[in-house]
Design an enzyme around this catalytic site. Sequence first.
Site, PDB file in Angstrom:
ATOM      1  N   LYS A  61       0.824  -1.202   0.000  1.00 10.46           N
ATOM      2  CA  LYS A  61       0.000   0.000   0.000  1.00 10.46           C
ATOM      3  C   LYS A  61       0.863   1.259   0.000  1.00 10.46           C
ATOM      4  CE  LYS A  61      -3.838  -2.350   2.295  1.00 10.46           C
ATOM      5  NZ  LYS A  61      -4.733  -2.340   3.468  1.00 10.46           N
ATOM      6  N   TYR A  81     -12.683  -3.503  -2.854  1.00 15.06           N
ATOM      7  CA  TYR A  81     -13.319  -3.408  -1.534  1.00 15.06           C
ATOM      8  C   TYR A  81     -14.837  -3.416  -1.675  1.00 15.06           C
ATOM      9  CZ  TYR A  81      -8.681  -2.166   0.249  1.00 15.06           C
ATOM     10  OH  TYR A  81      -7.360  -2.185   0.597  1.00 15.06           O
ATOM     11  N   ASN A  90      -1.878   0.172   6.932  1.00 16.59           N
ATOM     12  CA  ASN A  90      -1.303  -1.084   7.412  1.00 16.59           C
ATOM     13  C   ASN A  90      -0.369  -1.769   6.416  1.00 16.59           C
ATOM     14  OD1 ASN A  90      -3.254  -2.002   5.658  1.00 16.59           O
ATOM     15  ND2 ASN A  90      -4.374  -3.204   7.173  1.00 16.59           N
ATOM     16  N   HIS A 147      -1.679  -5.512   1.673  1.00 19.50           N
ATOM     17  CA  HIS A 147      -2.901  -6.297   1.523  1.00 19.50           C
ATOM     18  C   HIS A 147      -2.486  -7.658   0.985  1.00 19.50           C
ATOM     19  CE1 HIS A 147      -6.791  -7.787   0.241  1.00 19.50           C
ATOM     20  NE2 HIS A 147      -6.188  -8.153  -0.866  1.00 19.50           N
ATOM     21  N   GLU A 204      -9.273 -10.756  -7.085  1.00 16.78           N
ATOM     22  CA  GLU A 204      -8.432  -9.566  -6.919  1.00 16.78           C
ATOM     23  C   GLU A 204      -7.374  -9.455  -8.011  1.00 16.78           C
ATOM     24  OE1 GLU A 204      -8.977  -9.423  -2.063  1.00 16.78           O
ATOM     25  OE2 GLU A 204      -7.064 -10.082  -2.897  1.00 16.78           O
TER      26      GLU A 204
END
Length: 140
Positions: free
Chosen positions: A11, A51, A118, A121, A132
């Site tokens: 990310k 998402y 965070n 992913h 994905e």
Amino acid sequence: MSEQRTLVLVKPDGVKAQHIGDIIARIEHKGYKIEALKMINATKEQLAKHYQDKVNAPFFPELVSYMQEGPIAGIIVAGTNVVPIIHKMAGATNPGEADWGTVRGDFGREWPDGNLRNVIHTSDSPSEADREIEIWFPEL
């Protein structure tokens, strides 16, 4: 156990902190194969597809904003039973709760603005990995 592919997204906070190489090294040290790697500037459409279960959540605009703070490194990883192993390597979703030795435990932290950044992913199931990968690597 079977051969699988999974998606890893480093990310924007992980890219900015220069952890792409650290994360790839961890993957390769486990003996998994990097099948594809590219830098991505996420679109709102890609994020809405990725998402899909969070699109109507009140925090979704902040999630989109975070994921568009900078480029993302997209990685397809292949190997035996790779999905659960790489997911475990990432650590708990909240970096403050992630164990040392995991990506989020070693490289993540909490921020004063309260937004969850965070670092990484990872797909949580083989079917999610397939879904994905189609979003982030439509050319494959």
